[in-house]
Scaffold this motif. Structure first.
Motif, PDB file in Angstrom:
ATOM      1  N   PHE A 402       0.801  -1.217   0.000  1.00  0.00           N
ATOM      2  CA  PHE A 402       0.000   0.000   0.000  1.00  0.00           C
ATOM      3  C   PHE A 402       0.842   1.280   0.000  1.00  0.00           C
ATOM      4  CE2 PHE A 402      -1.862  -3.442   2.510  1.00  0.00           C
ATOM      5  CZ  PHE A 402      -2.912  -3.785   1.672  1.00  0.00           C
ATOM      6  N   TYR A 403       2.123   1.169   0.323  1.00  0.00           N
ATOM      7  CA  TYR A 403       3.003   2.341   0.407  1.00  0.00           C
ATOM      8  C   TYR A 403       4.230   2.136  -0.476  1.00  0.00           C
ATOM      9  CZ  TYR A 403       0.379   3.453   4.695  1.00  0.00           C
ATOM     10  OH  TYR A 403      -0.607   3.724   5.613  1.00  0.00           O
ATOM     11  N   ASP A 404       4.574   3.165  -1.238  1.00  0.00           N
ATOM     12  CA  ASP A 404       5.780   3.151  -2.059  1.00  0.00           C
ATOM     13  C   ASP A 404       6.944   3.657  -1.201  1.00  0.00           C
ATOM     14  OD1 ASP A 404       7.620   3.113  -4.096  1.00  0.00           O
ATOM     15  OD2 ASP A 404       6.915   4.979  -5.015  1.00  0.00           O
ATOM     16  N   LEU A 405       7.510   2.753  -0.385  1.00  0.00           N
ATOM     17  CA  LEU A 405       8.489   3.177   0.603  1.00  0.00           C
ATOM     18  C   LEU A 405       9.908   2.806   0.209  1.00  0.00           C
ATOM     19  CD1 LEU A 405       8.644   0.724   3.577  1.00  0.00           C
ATOM     20  CD2 LEU A 405       6.923   0.406   1.837  1.00  0.00           C
ATOM     21  N   GLU A 406      10.830   3.627   0.651  1.00  0.00           N
ATOM     22  CA  GLU A 406      12.261   3.356   0.533  1.00  0.00           C
ATOM     23  C   GLU A 406      12.895   3.081   1.891  1.00  0.00           C
ATOM     24  OE1 GLU A 406      14.466   5.769  -2.715  1.00  0.00           O
ATOM     25  OE2 GLU A 406      12.963   7.147  -1.873  1.00  0.00           O
TER      26      GLU A 406
END
Length: 467
Positions: A402-406
């Protein structure tokens, strides 16, 4: 509940490669999703399902999924139902939309309808957006337009930052980006039915911080719960307040404080301030901040360094597919994040770990006791924190749906001291062993000890822009 039938034969009955000693029944949703997708790939044929969420101001999220043809099998219903659950608690919405195989879409609408099992989700979304929550079957799900909030990063002037938790209230005085005073004030909001108590205690902290500044230019804060436009929509902190006084005095509490102090005041979800703190102090974006405290507080700073305006209430989202999993102390639903990533994990793991606490000992004191045992070399205490770390390692790939995280930044009272290092080490170990691609592209880290304890109050001070 349809989604719990035949679980023993389900693809979602996927156990970790190394079972958890304190929780052998743990069935991470990330592993179940992977098992479902592998089975789908082996099948070779699929159909598309699209989910969407609408908030009061328009469509806010959209998610495309592939399912088995027709989608009439139980695991396809489980899959889409859990994906909608995750999206709902990440983004929030007054209405959900679903398109795809008709029988599956109608089953999802029934699951989240008035007679379906997701009553808590319907209740909270209805309260958050001031209208009954519904699911609509559509031919086409609209594409949302991003609407990030323009808050945070304002360091000039004399400011107060605060963070309201269930067991303590952190406050800081900040002058031109430098902390000149910070404190943790004990309070017990969940037991207080009188709104005047909450108003007075918060004001007391404001006065204490203001006494360390030559003037006051702005106030920024974070709070557990759901806040929209500086109004308290849903918050466990104020659960003892009856509905009438809540509506009249708690919902506009921060608007009243803004009027009394006569300066810009902004308050948002505590998880978003967690992510903002990481972005400001570390100069990183794409951060999912997870605070493990009285509950689980989550926030997200996108790759452009912006707060998204999503709910980020992952404390109530499922992370364990096992229908016999433990519940949290509010929703009563099995397998939700708060029961795995907060002090509440002690309720579930104390028995298997062999911890014996005095009757009536509160969770903060129990946690402190376990942390002291760890410092003395207690092996059961060590296993407790390693279990939390395993939970984290298996859950971060689920959150990445659900999140485009780095980056994933972990902080909060549960991570204080040696326990935090154990949580981090085990999480990284699980990711490298079970999700190597994720481990290679996402950095999981702890901030320094001071930031873990008061960093949210400091970051919150930067929320308001000065006129």
């Amino acid at each position: 509940m349809f989604r719990h039938e035949s679980f023993d034969r389900s693809l979602f009955n996927a156990a970790p490669a190394r079972p958890l000693a304190l929780d052998p029944g743990f069935r991470p949703l990330a592993l179940g999703v992977r098992a479902y997708r592998r089975a789908l790939a082996a099948h070779g044929s699929r159909e598309r399902v699209v989910l969407g969420l609408e908030q009061n101001a328009g469509w806010a999220a959209r998610l495309e999924l592939d399912v088995f043809p027709g989608g009439a099998d139980e695991d396809s219903l489980r899959y889409v139902s859990w994906m909608l659950n995750g999206l709902l608690w990440a983004c929030g919405g007054s209405r959900a939309a679903v398109s795809g195989p008709r029988a599956l879409c109608e089953a999802i609408a029934e699951e989240y309808g008035p007679r379906g099992p997701w009553a808590f989700e319907r209740e909270i979304m209805g309260l958050a957006y001031s209208q009954p929550f519904s699911v609509e079957v559509m031919d086409e799900v609209p594409v949302p337009a991003p609407r990030p909030l323009a808050l945070g990063g304002n360091l000039e002037g004399c400011r107060i930052g605060f963070d309201l938790g269930a067991s303590d209230y952190k406050v800081a005085a900040v002058r031109d980006g430098e902390v000149v005073f910070s404190a943790e004030l004990p309070w017990n909001p969940k037991a207080e039915a009188d709104p005047a108590y909450h108003y007075a205690r918060i004001n007391e902290g404001f006065r204490l911080a203001a006494s360390h500044l030559p003037r006051l230019d702005a106030i920024g804060g974070s709070s557990a719960g759901i806040l929209v436009d500086n109004q308290v929509k849903v918050a466990s902190l104020f659960r003892a307040v009856p509905p009438g006084p809540f509506e009249a005095q708690v919902r506009p509490l921060f608007l009243r404080l803004r009027e009394e102090w006569g300066v810009p005041l902004e308050v948002i979800n505590d998880g978003d301030v967690t992510a903002l703190a990481g972005g400001l102090s570390l100069e990183r974006n794409g951060i999912l901040g997870i605070a493990l405290g009285s509950s689980e507080a989550v926030g997200f700073l996108d790759r452009a360094g912006r707060i998204t305006g999503w709910l980020n209430e992952l404390a109530f989202g499922c992370v364990d597919a096992n229908p016999r999993a433990g519940t949290d102390d509010w929703s009563g639903e099995p397998g939700v994040g708060a029961a795995y990533f907060s002090q509440q994990a002690l309720d579930r793991l104390a028995g298997p770990a062999g911890f014996a606490f005095p009757p009536g000992m509160a969770l903060p004191e129990r946690l402190r006791d376990v942390q002291e045992r760890l410092a003395r070399g207690d092996s059961a205490a060590r296993e407790f924190f390693l279990t939390i770390g395993a939970y984290l390692g298996y859950t971060l790939p689920w959150y990445a749906e659900f999140y485009d995280l780095e980056h994933a930044m972990i902080l909060g009272r549960v991570t204080s001291g040696e326990g935090g290092e154990l949580i981090l080490a085990r999480a990284r170990e699980v990711l490298e062993a079970e999700f190597p691609d994720f481990a290679a592209r996402v950095q999981v880290f702890l901030p320094d000890e001071k930031s873990r304890r008061v960093g949210q109050a400091v970051a919150a001070a930067s929320l308001p822009a000065l006129s």
